[in-house]
Design an enzyme around this catalytic site. Sequence first.
Site, PDB file in Angstrom:
ATOM      1  CB  ALA A  35      -0.932   0.002   1.214  1.00 29.92           C
ATOM      2  CE  LYS A 109      -2.135  -6.760  -8.852  1.00 33.28           C
ATOM      3  NZ  LYS A 109      -1.128  -7.278  -7.903  1.00 33.28           N
ATOM      4  CD  GLU A 170       1.556 -13.579 -10.005  1.00 30.43           C
ATOM      5  OE1 GLU A 170       2.004 -12.710  -9.234  1.00 30.43           O
ATOM      6  OE2 GLU A 170       1.536 -13.436 -11.251  1.00 30.43           O
TER       7      GLU A 170
END
EC number: 6.5.1.2
Length: 674
Positions: A35, A109, A170
Site C-alpha cells: 500500500a 489478482k 503466477e
Amino acid sequence: MSDAVDIQREWSELAQEVRKHRELYYNGEPSIPDADFDELFQRLLALEAEHPELQTPDSPTQQVGAAPEGAVDIEHLERLYSLDNVFSAEELQDWLDRTPAEAYLTELKIDGLSIDLVYRDGKLVTAATRGDGRVGEDITANARVIPDIPHELTGTDEYPVPSLVEVRGEVYMRPDEFEEINAARREDGKPTFANPRNAAAGGLRMKDPEDVKKRRLHMVCHGIGARERFQPTSQHDAYKALEAWGFPVSPYTQRVTTAKEVQERVTYWEEHRHDAYFEMDGLVIKVDDLASQRALGATSRAPRWAIAYKYPPEEVTTKLLNIEVGVGRTGRVTPFAIMEPVFVSGSTVSMATLHNQFEVKNKNVLIGDTIIIRKAGEIIPEVLGPVLDKRDGSETEWVFPENCPACGTKLAPQKEGDQDWRCPNTRSCPAQLAARLEYLASRKALDIGELGEKAAADLISSGVLEDEADLFDLDEQALLKSSVYTTQKGALNASGKKLLENLKTARQAEFWRVLVALSIRHVGPIAARALATRFGSMEVLRAASVEELADTDGVGTIIAESFKQWFEVDWHDNIVQKWTAAGVTMEEESSDKPAQTLEGITVVVTGTLENFTRDSAKEAIITRGGKASSSVSKKTNYVVVGENAGSKEQKARDLGLTILDEEGFTRLLETGEA
C-alpha cells in the site's frame, strides 16, 4: 530556489524511491508495504500528469519492473507487461467508460511471483521470472519441480498442442502451507517469512531444486504470450485451451457483460477475500476479446485492455495483552504489541510493531485496549490505534524501559531529538550481536545456512563467541560448548559439521558480500557492490577520503561518512584484522573486474537499447569505473541514445555533448573512447 527546480527535485526523489522499492519487490525483499508503494507510485503519476515534461522513457512510470540481480537472463518472446491500478469504484468506472467491450473477464489478482514459461512442440524449454518485462531470470530447473507446471503438454481434438506457446502465470504459496513452513522454521531457529509472496519469490531463486520442492509452491495461469499454430479468439477461450493442455487455471475467473457486473464482482471479492485458496490483493478486469485487446494496445508499461482494482490493506481488531521491546543489530529499541492471536491478510499474527515510544503515546494505546491492526506485506503488522468505546477502565499505561532488556545498559537517543532510542553497548549487547550474526549469515551477505536466529543466540549465551571477530576461527572444539550444534551425548551434530563447511565457503565469498556482512550502517548490497568495484580492496577503501567514497555512483555522502565512522571504532578494526587472518576475501578477484575504461567519465543512458536493460547498462558503466547519471548536464561526457529517447537527447544536443548510439556505447565500454 525556483519552483521548477523544486518540482524537478521532488520528481527525482520520488522516482528514485519507486525504483529502489520496485527492485527490492521484484527480488523478493520488499522493505515497505504494498500500500505504501502504491501511494508512492500514484504520487509520481500525479506529478507527471501535472508536469508532462517530467515524463521521460526511463521514468519508473514508463517501465514494468526491475531486472533481476546476479542471475542468468532469458529474453521473453513477447513483452510481459505490468498492470495499471485503480483504487476506487469511481476510478474503475472511468476505466470502464474509456474501455467499452462486449464482455470482460474478471479474475483474482494473486499475490505471488510472475513466471513466463515457453513450450516448443509441447515440451517445457525455459522458465523465467518477470524481471523488467523484457528480460527475466532463468529459473527453468526450479520450475520443473513445481508440481503444477507440466513438463509436457497433453492435447485434445478441440485444443491440439501448438508448436510454440508462451504461458504466463503466477507462482504462489497457499496460506495454510505458509503457516506450516513458518512454524517449522521457528522450531529450527530460522527467520520466518514475511508473507506467502516473499516465501514463493525466495523459493524460485534457490540454488538447489531439491530445496525448492520443500517450499511447496503452486502455479496458476493468467495469460499467454507468443504462440504458433494456436489462435484463440478470446481470453476465456485461451484459458480453456490452457486447461486442456494440463495447466491449472483459476476457478474464480468469471466472464461478465456489463460494467455493473464488474463492480459487483469487485464488491463481492472484497468481502470474500479469504474464500480463495491463495493470497489475493485485488481483482483484475480484462477485455475478453483478443482482437479488441490488440486494437487497444499498450503504454510503455501496461496494457490498455486490462486494469487491476487494488483492495485496501485489511484491518481487524484484537486485544492488546502487553507491550514489550526488542533490540536490533544497530541497537535500536523497538516496542511491539503482544496481542491475542488474530487472522489477518492470510496469516495468524500475535505481534505488531509500535515503532518507538513516542508512537505509542501518539497512538494513545493502553495495555488491555481493543486495538485496530492492519497487515500490508510486512511480517509484523502495524497498530493503527485503540477502539475507544471498548475501554472499561481496566487498561494501564505502558512505560518505556530505562535500561536495555538484553544487557541492562541505560538507553539513550543517538543524538538529541532522535525518536529512536538505542542501546549504546554495541559490541557486547547479546541482542545486538545475535542480530548481527543472523544478518551476516543471510543470503544478502555471506549466505551461511546453518547460522539462524536460534543458533546465533546460543553461540553467544554459551560463551562460544564474544563478538563476530572470532566467527571464522570456530572449530569443532569450540562448537562442543553449544547446545544447538551438539548431540545429546555431547558430540558435534550434523548442523555443526555443516556450519564449519559453510564457514569455509563463506571465506571465499565475493568482496562486496563481506562489506555487507560487517553491518556498516547504510551499506547494503547496492552500495557494497559499487564500493568493491571502484576501490577493489579493503586496504584501498580504508585509505579513501569521504569525498572519494561519496563520489562513487550509488554511494553519496551519508553512506561515505557512515563507512569512515565505522572504522574509527577499535573493535570494528579487530573484526577486519581477524577475518583477514582467517582468509576471508578482502579484495575483488582481478578476473571478475573489467578494465576501468570509464574512470572519471560520466555517462547518461536514455531510451530503449536492444542489448541492455536500464539496470544492466548502469552496471556496465559503474563496473568499468564510470558514473551512470540519470540527468544530463554540462558535466556529462557521453549521452547514449536508444529508441524513444525523449527530452534528454534534445538537452544533450543543446549542450553540444557527444551522443552515442548502442554500437558506440559498446565501443566506449570496451575502449573508453567513442
